[in-house]
Design a protein around this motif. Structure first.
Motif, PDB file in Angstrom:
ATOM      1  N   GLY A  61       1.977   7.148   3.624  1.00 41.48           N
ATOM      2  CA  GLY A  61       2.610   5.738   3.487  1.00 41.48           C
ATOM      3  C   GLY A  61       2.459   4.863   4.770  1.00 41.48           C
ATOM      4  O   GLY A  61       2.616   3.584   4.585  1.00 41.48           O
ATOM      5  N   ALA A  62       2.333   5.415   5.935  1.00 39.06           N
ATOM      6  CA  ALA A  62       2.530   4.726   7.047  1.00 39.06           C
ATOM      7  C   ALA A  62       1.143   4.124   7.253  1.00 39.06           C
ATOM      8  O   ALA A  62      -0.004   4.853   7.329  1.00 39.06           O
ATOM      9  CB  ALA A  62       2.811   5.626   8.367  1.00 39.06           C
ATOM     10  N   PRO A  63       0.752   2.850   7.627  1.00 35.99           N
ATOM     11  CA  PRO A  63      -0.671   2.228   7.591  1.00 35.99           C
ATOM     12  C   PRO A  63      -1.424   2.871   8.851  1.00 35.99           C
ATOM     13  O   PRO A  63      -2.574   2.811   8.900  1.00 35.99           O
ATOM     14  CB  PRO A  63      -0.243   0.862   8.196  1.00 35.99           C
ATOM     15  N   GLU A  64      -0.778   3.381   9.855  1.00 35.06           N
ATOM     16  CA  GLU A  64      -1.409   4.052  11.122  1.00 35.06           C
ATOM     17  C   GLU A  64      -1.959   5.299  10.807  1.00 35.06           C
ATOM     18  O   GLU A  64      -2.743   5.842  11.656  1.00 35.06           O
ATOM     19  CB  GLU A  64      -0.547   3.848  12.262  1.00 35.06           C
ATOM     20  N   PHE A  65      -1.263   5.958   9.794  1.00 34.39           N
ATOM     21  CA  PHE A  65      -1.545   7.483   9.613  1.00 34.39           C
ATOM     22  C   PHE A  65      -3.075   7.567   9.754  1.00 34.39           C
ATOM     23  O   PHE A  65      -3.655   8.696  10.234  1.00 34.39           O
ATOM     24  CB  PHE A  65      -0.795   7.900   8.587  1.00 34.39           C
ATOM     25  N   GLY A  66      -3.738   6.912   8.755  1.00 35.92           N
ATOM     26  CA  GLY A  66      -5.282   7.303   8.516  1.00 35.92           C
ATOM     27  C   GLY A  66      -5.923   6.974   9.712  1.00 35.92           C
ATOM     28  O   GLY A  66      -6.676   7.816   9.891  1.00 35.92           O
ATOM     29  N   ASP A  67      -5.721   6.196  10.693  1.00 37.38           N
ATOM     30  CA  ASP A  67      -6.468   5.616  11.773  1.00 37.38           C
ATOM     31  C   ASP A  67      -6.052   7.059  12.794  1.00 37.38           C
ATOM     32  O   ASP A  67      -7.127   7.176  13.383  1.00 37.38           O
ATOM     33  CB  ASP A  67      -5.796   4.409  12.541  1.00 37.38           C
ATOM     34  N   ARG A  69      -5.074   9.933  12.191  1.00 33.61           N
ATOM     35  CA  ARG A  69      -5.365  11.423  11.676  1.00 33.61           C
ATOM     36  C   ARG A  69      -6.354  11.647  10.723  1.00 33.61           C
ATOM     37  O   ARG A  69      -6.383  12.880  10.267  1.00 33.61           O
ATOM     38  CB  ARG A  69      -4.117  12.071  10.980  1.00 33.61           C
ATOM     39  N   GLY A  70      -7.247  10.659  10.292  1.00 34.49           N
ATOM     40  CA  GLY A  70      -8.272  10.719   9.545  1.00 34.49           C
ATOM     41  C   GLY A  70      -9.162  11.916   9.730  1.00 34.49           C
ATOM     42  O   GLY A  70      -9.806  12.651   8.939  1.00 34.49           O
ATOM     43  N   SER A  71      -9.544  12.058  11.021  1.00 36.54           N
ATOM     44  CA  SER A  71     -10.272  13.231  11.497  1.00 36.54           C
ATOM     45  C   SER A  71      -9.934  14.560  11.237  1.00 36.54           C
ATOM     46  O   SER A  71     -10.689  15.484  11.031  1.00 36.54           O
ATOM     47  CB  SER A  71     -10.962  13.086  13.065  1.00 36.54           C
ATOM     48  N   LEU A  72      -8.741  14.646  10.873  1.00 40.67           N
ATOM     49  CA  LEU A  72      -7.903  16.072  10.730  1.00 40.67           C
ATOM     50  C   LEU A  72      -7.867  16.262   9.256  1.00 40.67           C
ATOM     51  O   LEU A  72      -7.279  17.618   9.045  1.00 40.67           O
ATOM     52  CB  LEU A  72      -6.612  16.069  11.545  1.00 40.67           C
ATOM     53  N   THR A 328       1.095  15.259  19.436  1.00 47.02           N
ATOM     54  CA  THR A 328       0.852  13.871  19.341  1.00 47.02           C
ATOM     55  C   THR A 328       0.533  13.121  17.932  1.00 47.02           C
ATOM     56  O   THR A 328       0.219  13.733  17.104  1.00 47.02           O
ATOM     57  CB  THR A 328      -0.210  13.735  20.350  1.00 47.02           C
ATOM     58  N   ALA A 329       0.781  11.953  18.150  1.00 43.74           N
ATOM     59  CA  ALA A 329       0.405  11.052  16.802  1.00 43.74           C
ATOM     60  C   ALA A 329      -0.901  11.048  16.576  1.00 43.74           C
ATOM     61  O   ALA A 329      -1.418  11.090  15.549  1.00 43.74           O
ATOM     62  CB  ALA A 329       0.997   9.705  16.786  1.00 43.74           C
ATOM     63  N   ARG A 330      -1.737  10.889  17.709  1.00 46.79           N
ATOM     64  CA  ARG A 330      -3.191  10.583  17.623  1.00 46.79           C
ATOM     65  C   ARG A 330      -3.859  12.104  17.796  1.00 46.79           C
ATOM     66  O   ARG A 330      -3.307  12.916  18.499  1.00 46.79           O
ATOM     67  CB  ARG A 330      -3.668   9.748  18.520  1.00 46.79           C
ATOM     68  N   ALA A 331      -4.867  12.223  17.038  1.00 46.84           N
ATOM     69  CA  ALA A 331      -5.633  13.491  17.048  1.00 46.84           C
ATOM     70  C   ALA A 331      -6.479  13.415  18.698  1.00 46.84           C
ATOM     71  O   ALA A 331      -6.657  12.367  19.120  1.00 46.84           O
ATOM     72  CB  ALA A 331      -6.865  13.539  16.298  1.00 46.84           C
ATOM     73  N   ASN A 332      -6.579  14.449  19.278  1.00 45.70           N
ATOM     74  CA  ASN A 332      -7.316  14.534  20.445  1.00 45.70           C
ATOM     75  C   ASN A 332      -9.012  14.639  20.156  1.00 45.70           C
ATOM     76  O   ASN A 332      -9.483  14.658  19.047  1.00 45.70           O
ATOM     77  CB  ASN A 332      -6.812  15.705  21.430  1.00 45.70           C
TER      78      ASN A 332
END
Length: 418
Positions: A61-67, A69-72, A328-332
């Motif tokens: 539900g967090a708008p940033e999540f898809g950006d 973590r989408g690749s994971l 981390t919040a972002r994927a590497n």
């Protein structure tokens, strides 16, 4: 090597070498147990490697999540296993959904120990198991679960001993605890047992410990269906070889965690009230979809095996799963995530009020992240564990805040216990 050349010194030397190998291996899982008054049970699972809470319990539900973590997501629909309209389970945890629906599974999000910034597994795990606010105190090498035992009147350890294997920092301290190591099964003939008794006769402490090890070995053999293996006579050389083979294979069975759960459940159905062990494999720097799925599948299977083996005792049991830090919040750039800060805690059992994700969600906007890279912790994971222990065993809040978790502020009651 002949029987004449076997000595206590050589036995200790061989055992020490085996112990070093075991201590260095991430596959070996100690089980620690203790008995205590009352009917409630506590099971503590240490998830080693830094569980990615943002993947295990996905805040889709967090708008940033898809950006981020989408690749994971590996083709999965973010909210496919929806929990509450904001969070969703990782697909590998789908077998636990019936527990969620029954109110026997829940999570605490955006939690962490007081450990910050350096993000070392070794230091993070020490602080997690010591239950302290700083590494300096953690290096005193006593654990919060042991301090809990010291505060419970009438506690006593089960008789147990694991050859070549040390206890967990979580349970190390003044209170007696019992240890058992899976797959350390030594099929000794009567002649070999007599040989051991002869070698250890002059050292009562080691002799008694060896007797306990042999007794526990029979438990391992029974669990693995090898109860008749001791029929084959072993000389001293064969005995040491058997020890090495047995310990080298520890933790390699696919059903090793299930065996741990069954063994612990058997004790928890009796006098044991507290059990703890580790689940490994949560360090996901690369190929996270594959690796985390495997580890979460192990975790889900372990919990379900424990529930099945406990039977009606499950209704009086609280399972708490904790990790040293989040990721981390972002994927590497290698299909994984790096060491982070805030993460998630899992709780399960019939004694708990599940069916919810507790915690103050901090947000995933860059300005909301810790150090602009990690999920911001909004509560100390020790506070949630402290409330569970307080209500499970009727402990005083001061004992938890001053002794079990020195310096923790329990804060508002999350009402985790029914």
């Amino acid at each position: 090597m002949t029987r004449q050349t076997l000595s206590r010194r050589l036995f200790l030397t061989r055992s020490a070498a085996l112990g070093c190998s075991l201590a260095a291996s991430p596959l070996v899982t100690p089980v620690t147990m203790a008995s205590a008054p009352g009917e409630n049970r506590l099971v503590v699972l240490i998830l080693r490697g830094g569980l990615d809470g943002l993947d295990a319990v996905r805040p889709y539900g967090a708008p940033e999540f898809g950006d981020y973590r989408g690749s994971l997501l590996d083709g999965a629909v973010p909210g496919e296993l929806d929990l509450d309209g904001f969070y969703a389970l990782h697909p590998a945890l789908a077998p636990l959904m019936p527990l969620w629906q029954a109110g026997e599974l829940g999570f605490a999000h955006a939690v962490s120990t007081p450990y910050r910034d350096k993000r070392s597994h070794f230091d993070g795990q020490d602080i997690l198991e010591a239950g302290t606010a700083s590494l300096g105190r953690a290096q005193e090498r006593d654990g919060w679960l042991n301090r809990l035992l010291q505060g419970l009147p009438g506690t006593e350890a089960e008789t147990a001993y694991a050859i070549g294997h040390s206890d967990m920092l979580l349970t190390r301290g003044k209170a007696d605890v019992a240890n058992w190591s899976p797959d350390a099964a030594l099929p000794l003939s009567p002649q070999a047992e007599k040989l051991l008794d002869m070698v250890m006769h002059g050292d009562p402490l080691f002799r008694d410990a060896t007797a306990e090890a042999i007794a526990l070995s029979q438990v391992s053999l029974a669990l693995s269906g090898q109860a008749g293996a001791a029929d084959a006579a072993l000389d001293s050389s064969g005995m040491m070889g058997t020890m090495q083979d047995s310990m080298a294979g520890a933790g390699k069975k696919k059903d090793g965690l299930d065996e741990i759960a069954r063994f612990a459940a058997g004790r928890l159905r009796g006098d044991t009230r507290i059990a703890a062990w580790s689940v490994n494999g949560f360090d996901t720097h690369s190929r996270q979809p594959r690796q985390l799925s495997r580890s979460l599948d192990d975790l889900a299977g372990n919990i379900l095996a424990l529930r099945e083996a406990l039977g009606p005792v499950w209704e009086k049991t609280a399972v708490v799963a904790m990790t040293e830090f989040g990721r981390t919040a972002r994927a590497n750039g290698t299909g994984g995530t790096d060491h982070g800060t805030g993460g998630a805690m899992l709780f399960a059992g019939g004694a708990l009020r599940g069916g919810r994700v507790v915690g103050d969600w901090p947000g995933l906007a860059e300005a909301d992240l810790y150090d602009r890279r990690d999920l911001m912790p909004t509560r100390d994971v020790r506070a949630h564990a402290g409330w569970i222990m307080r209500q499970l065993f009727g402990l005083d809040a001061g004992l938890i805040e001053r002794t079990v978790f020195p310096g923790v502020e329990l804060g508002p009651d999350p009402k985790l216990i029914l």
